[in-house]
Design a protein around this motif. Sequence first.
Motif, short mmCIF file in Angstrom:
data_model
loop_
_atom_site.label_atom_id
_atom_site.label_comp_id
_atom_site.label_asym_id
_atom_site.label_seq_id
_atom_site.Cartn_x
_atom_site.Cartn_y
_atom_site.Cartn_z
N GLU A 12 17.74 68.72 57.68
CA GLU A 12 17.51 69.02 59.10
C GLU A 12 18.66 68.48 59.95
O GLU A 12 19.19 69.19 60.80
CB GLU A 12 16.17 68.41 59.55
N ASP A 13 19.05 67.24 59.71
CA ASP A 13 20.16 66.65 60.46
C ASP A 13 21.45 67.42 60.23
O ASP A 13 22.22 67.66 61.17
CB ASP A 13 20.36 65.18 60.08
N LYS A 16 21.45 70.70 62.12
CA LYS A 16 21.59 70.52 63.56
C LYS A 16 23.07 70.45 63.94
O LYS A 16 23.45 70.78 65.05
CB LYS A 16 20.89 69.24 64.02
N ARG A 50 10.40 71.13 60.89
CA ARG A 50 11.86 71.06 60.77
C ARG A 50 12.46 72.33 61.40
O ARG A 50 12.78 73.30 60.72
CB ARG A 50 12.29 70.97 59.30
N ALA A 52 15.37 73.14 62.76
CA ALA A 52 16.72 73.56 62.37
C ALA A 52 16.70 74.24 61.00
O ALA A 52 17.38 75.24 60.79
CB ALA A 52 17.68 72.37 62.36
N TRP A 56 17.67 78.19 60.34
CA TRP A 56 18.68 78.50 59.33
C TRP A 56 18.10 79.41 58.26
O TRP A 56 18.71 80.42 57.89
CB TRP A 56 19.19 77.19 58.72
#
Length: 75
Positions: A12-13, A16, A50, A52, A56
């Motif tokens: 997730e990070d 982002k 999540r 992001a 995606w």
Amino acid sequence: IVKSDAMFAMLEDRLKATPYVAGASFSYADIVVGVFVNRWFRMGVGRTSRPAIAAWYKGIEARPGFARVGAVAVT
């Protein structure tokens, strides 16, 4: 579930910060991770949101090649 949640937090990070797993362009990394995420989305378990990853995945799932081979249900 706890270990996979930690891995998905890292993903997730990453998503982002970049549009694809390995950076600015779609790559083999997106296919490999996408197959795993497909199975994760299909599991009937509770999970942390999540956004992001969801955005995606929606993008790669729309790719005809991935839709044919990577976004199939596992039986």
